[in-house]
Design a protein around this motif. Structure first.
Motif, PDB file in Angstrom:
ATOM      1  N   HIS A 183       0.824  -1.194   0.000  1.00 43.29           N
ATOM      2  CA  HIS A 183       0.000   0.000   0.000  1.00 43.29           C
ATOM      3  C   HIS A 183       0.863   1.250   0.000  1.00 43.29           C
ATOM      4  CE1 HIS A 183       0.831  -1.136   4.182  1.00 43.29           C
ATOM      5  NE2 HIS A 183       0.856   0.157   4.438  1.00 43.29           N
ATOM      6  N   MET A 184       0.251   2.349  -0.415  1.00 45.68           N
ATOM      7  CA  MET A 184       0.872   3.677  -0.396  1.00 45.68           C
ATOM      8  C   MET A 184      -0.049   4.618   0.368  1.00 45.68           C
ATOM      9  SD  MET A 184       3.666   3.549  -2.331  1.00 45.68           S
ATOM     10  CE  MET A 184       3.922   5.281  -2.720  1.00 45.68           C
ATOM     11  N   VAL A 234      -3.717  11.015   6.021  1.00 44.12           N
ATOM     12  CA  VAL A 234      -4.580  11.694   5.059  1.00 44.12           C
ATOM     13  C   VAL A 234      -5.335  10.679   4.200  1.00 44.12           C
ATOM     14  CG1 VAL A 234      -4.640  13.238   3.060  1.00 44.12           C
ATOM     15  CG2 VAL A 234      -3.085  13.722   4.975  1.00 44.12           C
ATOM     16  N   ALA A 235      -4.612   9.783   3.530  1.00 40.45           N
ATOM     17  CA  ALA A 235      -5.256   8.844   2.613  1.00 40.45           C
ATOM     18  C   ALA A 235      -4.307   7.702   2.319  1.00 40.45           C
ATOM     19  CB  ALA A 235      -5.649   9.532   1.308  1.00 40.45           C
ATOM     20  N   ARG A 236      -4.875   6.561   1.888  1.00 41.97           N
ATOM     21  CA  ARG A 236      -4.042   5.446   1.452  1.00 41.97           C
ATOM     22  C   ARG A 236      -4.712   4.711   0.307  1.00 41.97           C
ATOM     23  NH1 ARG A 236      -6.964   0.854   0.994  1.00 41.97           N
ATOM     24  NH2 ARG A 236      -7.927   0.162   2.934  1.00 41.97           N
ATOM     25  N   ILE A 237      -3.886   3.981  -0.451  1.00 46.00           N
ATOM     26  CA  ILE A 237      -4.374   3.194  -1.574  1.00 46.00           C
ATOM     27  C   ILE A 237      -3.612   1.885  -1.622  1.00 46.00           C
ATOM     28  CG2 ILE A 237      -2.774   4.298  -3.210  1.00 46.00           C
ATOM     29  CD1 ILE A 237      -5.088   4.129  -5.287  1.00 46.00           C
ATOM     30  N   TYR A 239      -8.855   4.742   1.144  1.00 44.05           N
ATOM     31  CA  TYR A 239      -9.383   5.072   2.470  1.00 44.05           C
ATOM     32  C   TYR A 239      -8.905   6.467   2.812  1.00 44.05           C
ATOM     33  CZ  TYR A 239     -10.276   4.760   7.477  1.00 44.05           C
ATOM     34  OH  TYR A 239     -10.722   4.993   8.747  1.00 44.05           O
ATOM     35  N   TYR A 240      -9.796   7.276   3.428  1.00 48.31           N
ATOM     36  CA  TYR A 240      -9.477   8.677   3.688  1.00 48.31           C
ATOM     37  C   TYR A 240      -9.749   9.058   5.138  1.00 48.31           C
ATOM     38  CZ  TYR A 240      -9.633   9.039  -1.400  1.00 48.31           C
ATOM     39  OH  TYR A 240      -9.403   8.866  -2.740  1.00 48.31           O
ATOM     40  N   PHE A 248     -10.348  15.330  -1.217  1.00 49.97           N
ATOM     41  CA  PHE A 248      -9.079  14.777  -1.703  1.00 49.97           C
ATOM     42  C   PHE A 248      -9.321  13.428  -2.368  1.00 49.97           C
ATOM     43  CE2 PHE A 248      -5.958  16.919   1.523  1.00 49.97           C
ATOM     44  CZ  PHE A 248      -6.525  18.157   1.226  1.00 49.97           C
ATOM     45  N   THR A 249      -8.514  13.128  -3.381  1.00 54.09           N
ATOM     46  CA  THR A 249      -8.594  11.837  -4.054  1.00 54.09           C
ATOM     47  C   THR A 249      -7.189  11.284  -4.233  1.00 54.09           C
ATOM     48  OG1 THR A 249     -10.570  12.493  -5.273  1.00 54.09           O
ATOM     49  CG2 THR A 249      -9.372  10.585  -6.087  1.00 54.09           C
ATOM     50  N   ILE A 250      -6.975  10.065  -3.753  1.00 52.75           N
ATOM     51  CA  ILE A 250      -5.702   9.381  -3.952  1.00 52.75           C
ATOM     52  C   ILE A 250      -5.860   8.416  -5.117  1.00 52.75           C
ATOM     53  CG2 ILE A 250      -6.236   7.569  -2.256  1.00 52.75           C
ATOM     54  CD1 ILE A 250      -3.250   7.562  -1.520  1.00 52.75           C
TER      55      ILE A 250
END
Length: 124
Positions: A33-34, A48-51, A59-60, A68-70
């Motif tokens: 994951h990042m 903040v967020a992960r993908i 997930y935010y 925000f959009t990752i």
């Protein structure tokens, strides 16, 4: 080892947008994951967020959800954070991070590699 380099930060007025990029290199095929974290002035680092690296589930944090959009481009080994409707309280140093193993993705402990950070300043 994995190297992470952030770009795209800067100064923007409230209500504006910025897109952060995180270029990865090295043994990225091991990544699970990042994520993006930020550290506002005088405060602790926060999630903040992960993908997920494969599959792309996201997930935010509640504070950025809907603004925000990752996303990621696996072919370019790059992760993005599109930030819209920015507020002065979004001002922070933003960090890109990468993790090898499943864990509590909102915790910094779930990330093994970190970028150097990039400043985002939102003026009112």
């Amino acid at each position: 080892q994995v190297q992470l380099v952030e770009s795209g930060g800067g100064l923007v007025q409230a209500g504006g947008s910025l897109r952060l990029s995180c270029a990865t290199s090295g043994r990225t095929f091991n990544l699970n994951h990042m994520g993006w974290f930020r550290q506002p002035p005088g405060k602790e680092r926060e999630f903040v967020a992960r993908i997920r690296w494969s599959g792309g589930s996201t997930y935010y944090a509640d504070s950025v959800k809907g603004r925000f959009t990752i996303s990621r481009d696996n072919a370019k080994n790059t992760v993005y954070l599109q930030m819209n409707s920015l507020k002065p309280e979004d001002t922070a140093v933003y960090y890109c991070a990468a993790g090898l193993y499943v864990g509590d993705y909102s915790s910094a402990r779930a990330y093994n590699y970190w970028g150097q950070g990039i400043q985002v300043t939102v003026s009112s």
